[in-house]
Design a protein around this motif. Structure first.
Motif, PDB file in Angstrom:
ATOM      1  N   TYR A   1      33.620   7.476  59.373  1.00 40.96           N
ATOM      2  CA  TYR A   1      33.724   8.920  59.170  1.00 40.96           C
ATOM      3  C   TYR A   1      34.108   9.620  60.470  1.00 40.96           C
ATOM      4  O   TYR A   1      33.736   9.179  61.557  1.00 40.96           O
ATOM      5  CB  TYR A   1      32.409   9.492  58.658  1.00 40.96           C
ATOM      6  CG  TYR A   1      32.192   9.303  57.171  1.00 40.96           C
ATOM      7  CD1 TYR A   1      32.654  10.254  56.256  1.00 40.96           C
ATOM      8  CD2 TYR A   1      31.542   8.172  56.677  1.00 40.96           C
ATOM      9  CE1 TYR A   1      32.465  10.091  54.897  1.00 40.96           C
ATOM     10  CE2 TYR A   1      31.349   7.998  55.302  1.00 40.96           C
ATOM     11  CZ  TYR A   1      31.816   8.967  54.427  1.00 40.96           C
ATOM     12  OH  TYR A   1      31.635   8.799  53.077  1.00 40.96           O
ATOM     13  N   THR A   2      34.841  10.706  60.335  1.00 46.36           N
ATOM     14  CA  THR A   2      35.209  11.554  61.460  1.00 46.36           C
ATOM     15  C   THR A   2      34.788  12.984  61.137  1.00 46.36           C
ATOM     16  O   THR A   2      35.200  13.536  60.111  1.00 46.36           O
ATOM     17  CB  THR A   2      36.728  11.512  61.718  1.00 46.36           C
ATOM     18  OG1 THR A   2      37.121  10.165  61.999  1.00 46.36           O
ATOM     19  CG2 THR A   2      37.098  12.404  62.899  1.00 46.36           C
ATOM     20  N   PHE A   3      33.961  13.577  62.003  1.00 49.49           N
ATOM     21  CA  PHE A   3      33.443  14.926  61.770  1.00 49.49           C
ATOM     22  C   PHE A   3      34.001  15.862  62.842  1.00 49.49           C
ATOM     23  O   PHE A   3      33.873  15.584  64.040  1.00 49.49           O
ATOM     24  CB  PHE A   3      31.915  14.916  61.816  1.00 49.49           C
ATOM     25  CG  PHE A   3      31.293  13.940  60.852  1.00 49.49           C
ATOM     26  CD1 PHE A   3      31.043  14.307  59.535  1.00 49.49           C
ATOM     27  CD2 PHE A   3      30.972  12.645  61.253  1.00 49.49           C
ATOM     28  CE1 PHE A   3      30.489  13.408  58.642  1.00 49.49           C
ATOM     29  CE2 PHE A   3      30.420  11.734  60.364  1.00 49.49           C
ATOM     30  CZ  PHE A   3      30.171  12.122  59.052  1.00 49.49           C
ATOM     31  N   GLN A   4      34.617  16.973  62.421  1.00 47.18           N
ATOM     32  CA  GLN A   4      35.243  17.892  63.353  1.00 47.18           C
ATOM     33  C   GLN A   4      34.848  19.330  63.042  1.00 47.18           C
ATOM     34  O   GLN A   4      34.691  19.701  61.876  1.00 47.18           O
ATOM     35  CB  GLN A   4      36.766  17.750  63.293  1.00 47.18           C
ATOM     36  CG  GLN A   4      37.251  16.356  63.704  1.00 47.18           C
ATOM     37  CD  GLN A   4      38.754  16.206  63.544  1.00 47.18           C
ATOM     38  OE1 GLN A   4      39.519  16.566  64.435  1.00 47.18           O
ATOM     39  NE2 GLN A   4      39.181  15.677  62.423  1.00 47.18           N
ATOM     40  N   VAL A   5      34.724  20.125  64.100  1.00 42.24           N
ATOM     41  CA  VAL A   5      34.382  21.536  63.967  1.00 42.24           C
ATOM     42  C   VAL A   5      35.659  22.355  64.040  1.00 42.24           C
ATOM     43  O   VAL A   5      36.501  22.139  64.917  1.00 42.24           O
ATOM     44  CB  VAL A   5      33.401  21.972  65.077  1.00 42.24           C
ATOM     45  CG1 VAL A   5      33.134  23.474  64.988  1.00 42.24           C
ATOM     46  CG2 VAL A   5      32.101  21.177  64.987  1.00 42.24           C
TER      47      VAL A   5
END
Length: 283
Positions: free
Chosen positions: A109-113
């Motif tokens: 998973y890749t989480f970005q703001v």
């Protein structure tokens, strides 16, 4: 005198190198030419010279899904502004990793703001989740933020965007007998992720999957309900709910699921600690 043995060996080598690739290209060419071309047909020559990267959405492998998600991410980064606040991104990623370790799908998973004050979050495919700064500020505690991240992961887990992409491609007439080329698939996926609501059924499914990961990760499951109720009570409906139909019914469904659980945790409900952390990260 001709060396026939050497000549035959050279001929066989030439045939292996050139004949079979020629046949492969010919088959691909005949398949595309024999398929009735809709108004937005696949441009054949770029496919032949760029490696014929075709996505069959109905039979997408995990590796292809992740690759498609990466390509969508490249495109999305031109549409939205990803925060360069490493500490804030790291904090969101930390929460996401905790949820991912307790999800039903083992993918990276890749989480970005996203630097956007709108109360919103979205996901594409292959593990890419995006959370707006406005939503991070609106959440009262870490468990509420985690509930939104878990919900978006639920969309990825259920492959909801892929199903929508397939429906859009068929409806708009851009899908051929072989599938979608890369640029078409990326374009449709990005447009759906940013601009189109998912179905009521998909939302219920993402809620269920997100609640399961949230609970397994040790967060208070009640946070998913409290956050949704908070948004419903606002004078103007936030984007996060306006693009997600049936919010009141979803609240009732979630509450029933929580009531049937035993030993619910209260982790992540410290409002003061969360607010202090967010203020420090957003300075």
């Amino acid at each position: 005198m001709i060396n026939w043995n050497g000549f035959l060996a050279s001929y066989r080598l030439w045939r292996r190198r050139w004949f079979y690739p020629f046949i492969s290209v010919s088959v691909a060419l005949s398949l595309c030419l024999s398929t009735p071309l809709p108004s937005k047909a696949i441009d054949l020559l770029p496919l032949l010279f760029q490696g014929v990267q075709i996505f069959q959405l109905s039979n997408l492998s995990t590796r292809q899904e992740i690759d498609l998600g990466k390509q969508m991410n490249d495109e999305l980064r031109q549409e939205v502004r990803i925060s360069r606040n490493q500490q804030l991104n790291s904090y969101v990623e930390q929460i996401g990793r905790r949820l991912a370790a307790n999800s039903d799908r083992n993918i990276p998973y890749t989480f970005q703001v996203v630097e956007d004050e709108a109360v919103n979050a979205f996901a594409t495919t292959g593990g890419f989740v995006y959370i707006n700064e406005g939503l991070i500020k609106t959440a009262e505690n870490e468990a509420e933020l985690a509930s939104v991240i878990g919900h978006e992961m639920g969309h990825i887990e259920g492959k909801h965007l892929i199903k929508q992409m397939q429906q859009r491609a068929i409806a708009s007439g851009v899908a051929s007998a072989t599938g979608l080329n890369r640029s078409q698939a990326v374009g449709i996926g990005v447009d759906l992720a940013l601009n189109r609501p998912r179905s009521r059924q998909d939302e219920y499914d993402a809620d269920k999957r997100g609640l399961r990961a949230l609970t397994r990760a040790g967060y208070a499951p009640s946070a998913m309900v409290s956050f949704m109720k908070k948004l419903q009570g606002r004078s103007s409906i936030p984007t996060f709910l306006s693009t997600h139909p049936g919010a009141s019914d979803r609240v009732k469904s979630l509450q029933r699921q929580i009531d049937n659980q035993t030993g619910n945790s209260s982790y992540g409900l410290d409002n003061a600690a969360y607010q202090a952390k967010i203020r420090a990260l957003l300075r």
